[in-house]
Write a protein that holds these residues in place. Sequence first.
Motif, PDB file in Angstrom:
ATOM      1  N   TRP A  78       0.832  -1.205   0.000  1.00 46.07           N
ATOM      2  CA  TRP A  78       0.000   0.000   0.000  1.00 46.07           C
ATOM      3  C   TRP A  78       0.869   1.259   0.000  1.00 46.07           C
ATOM      4  N   SER A  79       0.392   2.267  -0.701  1.00 42.03           N
ATOM      5  CA  SER A  79       1.005   3.598  -0.641  1.00 42.03           C
ATOM      6  C   SER A  79      -0.016   4.577  -1.197  1.00 42.03           C
ATOM      7  N   GLN A  80       0.316   5.854  -1.152  1.00 41.09           N
ATOM      8  CA  GLN A  80      -0.582   6.878  -1.685  1.00 41.09           C
ATOM      9  C   GLN A  80      -0.295   7.208  -3.145  1.00 41.09           C
ATOM     10  N   SER A  81       0.623   6.454  -3.755  1.00 43.54           N
ATOM     11  CA  SER A  81       0.911   6.693  -5.168  1.00 43.54           C
ATOM     12  C   SER A  81      -0.261   6.224  -6.025  1.00 43.54           C
ATOM     13  N   ALA A  82      -0.409   6.826  -7.187  1.00 45.39           N
ATOM     14  CA  ALA A  82      -1.565   6.550  -8.049  1.00 45.39           C
ATOM     15  C   ALA A  82      -1.647   5.090  -8.463  1.00 45.39           C
ATOM     16  N   ASP A  83      -0.495   4.444  -8.664  1.00 45.25           N
ATOM     17  CA  ASP A  83      -0.520   3.060  -9.125  1.00 45.25           C
ATOM     18  C   ASP A  83      -0.796   2.070  -8.005  1.00 45.25           C
ATOM     19  N   SER A  84      -0.900   2.554  -6.757  1.00 41.70           N
ATOM     20  CA  SER A  84      -1.194   1.675  -5.627  1.00 41.70           C
ATOM     21  C   SER A  84      -2.675   1.702  -5.270  1.00 41.70           C
ATOM     22  N   LEU A  85      -3.364   2.777  -5.589  1.00 41.66           N
ATOM     23  CA  LEU A  85      -4.764   2.948  -5.212  1.00 41.66           C
ATOM     24  C   LEU A  85      -5.655   2.212  -6.201  1.00 41.66           C
ATOM     25  N   VAL A  86      -6.352   1.195  -5.713  1.00 40.51           N
ATOM     26  CA  VAL A  86      -7.110   0.322  -6.618  1.00 40.51           C
ATOM     27  C   VAL A  86      -8.585   0.213  -6.239  1.00 40.51           C
ATOM     28  N   ILE A  87      -9.039   1.036  -5.296  1.00 41.65           N
ATOM     29  CA  ILE A  87     -10.453   1.063  -4.934  1.00 41.65           C
ATOM     30  C   ILE A  87     -11.073   2.332  -5.522  1.00 41.65           C
ATOM     31  N   ALA A  88     -12.144   2.146  -6.296  1.00 41.75           N
ATOM     32  CA  ALA A  88     -12.801   3.293  -6.952  1.00 41.75           C
ATOM     33  C   ALA A  88     -13.371   4.254  -5.907  1.00 41.75           C
ATOM     34  N   ASP A  89     -13.420   5.541  -6.264  1.00 41.69           N
ATOM     35  CA  ASP A  89     -13.835   6.592  -5.328  1.00 41.69           C
ATOM     36  C   ASP A  89     -15.223   6.350  -4.733  1.00 41.69           C
ATOM     37  N   GLN A  90     -16.131   5.747  -5.517  1.00 42.87           N
ATOM     38  CA  GLN A  90     -17.492   5.562  -4.994  1.00 42.87           C
ATOM     39  C   GLN A  90     -17.555   4.577  -3.836  1.00 42.87           C
ATOM     40  N   HIS A  91     -16.471   3.845  -3.599  1.00 46.84           N
ATOM     41  CA  HIS A  91     -16.432   2.891  -2.491  1.00 46.84           C
ATOM     42  C   HIS A  91     -15.610   3.408  -1.311  1.00 46.84           C
ATOM     43  N   LEU A  92     -15.297   4.691  -1.321  1.00 50.00           N
ATOM     44  CA  LEU A  92     -14.452   5.269  -0.277  1.00 50.00           C
ATOM     45  C   LEU A  92     -15.149   6.442   0.402  1.00 50.00           C
ATOM     46  N   GLY A  93     -14.769   6.691   1.663  1.00 44.42           N
ATOM     47  CA  GLY A  93     -15.132   7.915   2.349  1.00 44.42           C
ATOM     48  C   GLY A  93     -16.453   7.932   3.067  1.00 44.42           C
ATOM     49  N   GLY A  94     -17.440   7.156   2.612  1.00 48.44           N
ATOM     50  CA  GLY A  94     -18.753   7.225   3.229  1.00 48.44           C
ATOM     51  C   GLY A  94     -18.991   6.140   4.249  1.00 48.44           C
ATOM     52  N   SER A  95     -20.219   6.036   4.687  1.00 46.92           N
ATOM     53  CA  SER A  95     -20.599   4.997   5.641  1.00 46.92           C
ATOM     54  C   SER A  95     -20.667   3.642   4.953  1.00 46.92           C
ATOM     55  N   LYS A  96     -20.599   2.603   5.739  1.00 48.15           N
ATOM     56  CA  LYS A  96     -20.751   1.263   5.187  1.00 48.15           C
ATOM     57  C   LYS A  96     -22.139   1.123   4.571  1.00 48.15           C
ATOM     58  N   THR A  97     -22.196   0.578   3.399  1.00 48.71           N
ATOM     59  CA  THR A  97     -23.480   0.265   2.780  1.00 48.71           C
ATOM     60  C   THR A  97     -23.396  -1.150   2.232  1.00 48.71           C
ATOM     61  N   LYS A  98     -24.541  -1.694   1.884  1.00 46.97           N
ATOM     62  CA  LYS A  98     -24.571  -3.047   1.342  1.00 46.97           C
ATOM     63  C   LYS A  98     -23.767  -3.124   0.055  1.00 46.97           C
ATOM     64  N   ASN A  99     -23.837  -2.073  -0.755  1.00 56.87           N
ATOM     65  CA  ASN A  99     -23.143  -2.066  -2.049  1.00 56.87           C
ATOM     66  C   ASN A  99     -21.635  -1.934  -1.891  1.00 56.87           C
ATOM     67  N   ASP A 100     -21.188  -1.359  -0.802  1.00 55.39           N
ATOM     68  CA  ASP A 100     -19.752  -1.192  -0.589  1.00 55.39           C
ATOM     69  C   ASP A 100     -19.087  -2.484  -0.121  1.00 55.39           C
ATOM     70  N   ASN A 101     -19.873  -3.382   0.423  1.00 59.54           N
ATOM     71  CA  ASN A 101     -19.282  -4.535   1.094  1.00 59.54           C
ATOM     72  C   ASN A 101     -18.535  -5.463   0.149  1.00 59.54           C
ATOM     73  N   TYR A 102     -18.945  -5.524  -1.116  1.00 58.75           N
ATOM     74  CA  TYR A 102     -18.284  -6.441  -2.050  1.00 58.75           C
ATOM     75  C   TYR A 102     -18.433  -5.908  -3.464  1.00 58.75           C
ATOM     76  N   HIS A 103     -17.306  -5.826  -4.160  1.00 59.36           N
ATOM     77  CA  HIS A 103     -17.382  -5.414  -5.563  1.00 59.36           C
ATOM     78  C   HIS A 103     -16.182  -5.947  -6.339  1.00 59.36           C
ATOM     79  N   GLN A 104     -16.391  -6.127  -7.614  1.00 58.64           N
ATOM     80  CA  GLN A 104     -15.326  -6.587  -8.503  1.00 58.64           C
ATOM     81  C   GLN A 104     -14.481  -5.393  -8.933  1.00 58.64           C
ATOM     82  N   LEU A 105     -13.157  -5.574  -8.966  1.00 55.37           N
ATOM     83  CA  LEU A 105     -12.286  -4.489  -9.392  1.00 55.37           C
ATOM     84  C   LEU A 105     -12.480  -4.210 -10.883  1.00 55.37           C
ATOM     85  N   SER A 106     -12.375  -2.970 -11.239  1.00 55.32           N
ATOM     86  CA  SER A 106     -12.459  -2.597 -12.648  1.00 55.32           C
ATOM     87  C   SER A 106     -11.235  -3.138 -13.384  1.00 55.32           C
TER      88      SER A 106
END
Length: 310
Positions: free
Chosen positions: A52-80
């Motif tokens: 893990w790092s803050q470099s662009a090539d390390s970040l692999v979770i899309a923005d819509q799955h970050l920052g907010g509260s836990k939701t059912k849709n956030d719990n599991y998703h396929q990587l782009s």
Amino acid sequence: MKKLISIILYFVLIVVTNVVKAQSLSIYNIYSFEKNKNDKIGFISLTDVYPWSQSADSLVIADQHLGGSKTKNDNYHQLSPKHRKQFLHRMKIEETDRIFIYNLSSNTLLTRKVKSTTVAAHLSVYADNTEISEYDYMIGFEIPEISLKNFGDYFFNTLVYVGKQNPFITGRIKQILWKKTEKTSFLPNKAMITFNQGALYESIINGLHYYAQDITKTDQTYARHLMIYDPKKNTILFDKTYTEDESAYLNPLNIGKKTNYTHAYQWTGTLFRNKPATIFGFLGHSFGCPHIEFISKSEPSIRLKCDNRH
């Protein structure tokens, strides 16, 4: 002469490289995960060692799955496709590699191609409810449950390797079945001298004598002393005391006649190609991950990459 030296150095480099690769054997576990109601899969988490790092090539979770509260849709998703490529590249896994899944209890080996296997992410149960970050996700391979039908409940006693060649040797690992013995007990580790010697158990496998003795205090077993003895050579091959603490506990011994122990704990035998015989299954872990040890003083143990975030 220079050409000869160059050739020799070239072959030395190949040998050294192969030795390094052999020593850096990454073994993962697989567990049952319910991504949706009544939709279970086998999940191989790789983020135990993800850089893990803050470099662009390390970040692999899309923005819509970050920052907010836990939701059912956030719990599991396929990587782009983009994030999948970045993740595998950072893990030094190629699409042409294979996933080798070996279940010890059934002696079953499953092989899958990386390129045909989904890479997914799901939130750790310890993720913050209000501020979800990249580090809160466990990322790895999704294995359809139907492919693991012979692997028992929760895929216990299953090991995973990802690479180009299968490192496992099948059919040469055995459950250690213990019997209580009245033989003269052996001295415990000096560090355990304030404890009392408890029940002594024995198992004979391939001519080697395995001894496991409980070490007790106030009628409770706090440690277990393991010794492996070769009577032909009159040599102690392995001698170690396993001790409980806040992060580890003693696993039950496999006591009784041989049955289909899908949840057997202690195992021994040849498990990996070009490696000494193994011995493992004496400690369970609340924190951290177990080790696969070798019956050799020169071979370091392998830490199982279990992504335990407790």
